[in-house]
Write a protein that holds these residues in place. Structure first.
Motif, short mmCIF file in Angstrom:
data_model
loop_
_atom_site.label_atom_id
_atom_site.label_comp_id
_atom_site.label_asym_id
_atom_site.label_seq_id
_atom_site.Cartn_x
_atom_site.Cartn_y
_atom_site.Cartn_z
N TYR A 192 -16.51 111.62 109.33
CA TYR A 192 -15.34 111.15 110.07
C TYR A 192 -14.43 112.28 110.55
N LYS A 193 -14.95 113.49 110.53
CA LYS A 193 -14.08 114.62 110.91
C LYS A 193 -13.66 114.58 112.37
N ASN A 194 -14.45 113.91 113.22
CA ASN A 194 -14.09 113.84 114.63
C ASN A 194 -13.48 112.49 115.02
N LYS A 195 -13.19 111.68 114.02
CA LYS A 195 -12.62 110.37 114.30
C LYS A 195 -11.10 110.46 114.46
N ARG A 242 -11.96 119.49 108.94
CA ARG A 242 -13.08 119.68 108.02
C ARG A 242 -13.16 118.55 107.00
N ALA A 243 -12.03 118.31 106.27
CA ALA A 243 -12.10 117.31 105.21
C ALA A 243 -10.76 116.63 104.94
N ASP A 301 -10.26 106.16 111.97
CA ASP A 301 -11.04 105.16 112.65
C ASP A 301 -10.65 103.77 112.14
N HIS A 302 -11.54 103.00 111.53
CA HIS A 302 -11.21 101.67 111.04
C HIS A 302 -10.95 101.66 109.53
#
Length: 333
Positions: free
Chosen positions: A148-151, A178-179, A201-202
């Motif tokens: 989910y790093k790019n969410k 990163r985290a 995200d969700h």
């Protein structure tokens, strides 16, 4: 407040507003909460303030059990907070998941889905309960998995559905890509207290924020400090005044004592006129030595009054008194 077991969690929230009243979050989107076995979670259920007197309960879709507010046992607590227009549900030692509902009786409900799984959480928080002073700052660290790093990341408030995606005057969000991402809230106000969540995200991770009033404490502290400062100044001044008063008293007493002694000494040395004896009266006698053969003199012998004349201090006494010498001459006639 939110409590977790050995790990933080991810959250699913599916909200259905069947009847107007309960505030909805997610607008029907698929939101999932994942909890590790044995973990715990607290879920806020908001409602409109006009439903304060309505009955509220927590409903399990799996076993069809209703748990009304103000109930507590070893595994679940449902507590109403009418002043905040919400009730909270705390579930402990979770072993299985499912769909649950926050319900305002005969009015509205929304659904929460909890998934209990051993997998590491995709979204969690370092601390699910944070606090800060009025006017101060708080920092919340939200963790996410590499998937989910790019969410899209957000910091949202449950009550008014306000979400922050970038920094502004009061909220700053910084992502290390990163985290984790960090939320910094500054200039806290009392009304900022309440439920928030880190959103990736969700997925959601709930956080409860407590803002403490400090104005009255500061005033009290300043008053105590001022009183302490006044006391530290007054004590030496009081001691000095007391010493001056004592010295003045001692000097006055000594002066009065010395004056009394001087007056006594003067009185002792002065002559006492009342004790001086008065002078004895002196009786003079008439002596006629012109004619020793005068018979009248002999006839008046019996009427003659003799007097003794004593010499005054400092006078010569070698000669006989005049009256004695005259009397001898008379005796020889």
């Amino acid at each position: 407040m939110v409590a977790y077991g050995t790990a933080a969690l991810c959250y699913t929230l599916i909200c259905f507003c069947l009847i107007s009243g309960t505030e909805c979050y997610g607008s029907g989107a698929d939101n999932t909460l994942s909890v590790q076995p044995g973990g715990s979670v607290t879920i806020p259920c908001y409602y409109d303030s006009k439903y304060t007197q309505q009955r509220k309960y927590w409903f399990s879709d799996a076993d069809k059990i209703k748990i009304f507010t103000n109930f507590t046992n070893e595994t679940v607590s449902v507590i109403d907070h009418p002043a905040q227009s919400l009730f909270t549900v705390t579930m402990r030692n979770l072993t299985h998941g499912g769909s649950y509902f926050c319900v305002v009786e005969n009015e509205s409900l929304f659904e929460t889905y909890i998934n209990v799984q051993p997998a590491p959480p995709d979204v969690s928080v370092v601390s699910s309960n944070v606090s800060g002073d009025e006017g101060g700052n708080i920092s919340v660290k939200c963790l996410y998995s590499s998937a989910y790093k790019n969410k899209h990341k957000q910091w949202c408030r449950y009550k008014d559905k306000r979400c922050y995606t970038s920094q502004n005057s009061s909220v700053e969000i910084s992502d290390d890509e990163r985290a984790s991402f960090t939320v910094l809230m500054s200039g806290l106000m009392l009304e900022d207290s309440g439920w928030y969540f880190c959103s990736v995200d969700h997925l959601q991770a709930p956080v409860y924020l407590t803002v403490t009033a400090v104005a009255s404490v500061t005033i009290h502290s300043n008053t105590e400090t001022t009183n302490d400062e006044k006391m530290s100044l007054w004590l030496p001044v009081s001691a000095g005044l007391l010493m001056v008063i004592i010295l003045v008293g001692v000097c006055t007493w000594k002066w009065r004592k010395r004056s009394a002694e001087d007056k006594k000494q003067i009185k002792y040395n002065a002559p006492d006129t009342a004790t001086v004896p008065p002078e004895e009266p002196v009786i003079y006698s008439a002596i006629n030595d012109e004619n020793p053969n005068d018979i009248s003199l002999l006839e008046s012998k019996a009427n003659t009054i003799y007097s003794t004349i004593e010499d005054l201090p400092g006078c010569e006494a070698s000669e006989e008194p005049f009256s004695t010498r005259t009397f001898g001459e008379q005796k020889s006639v």
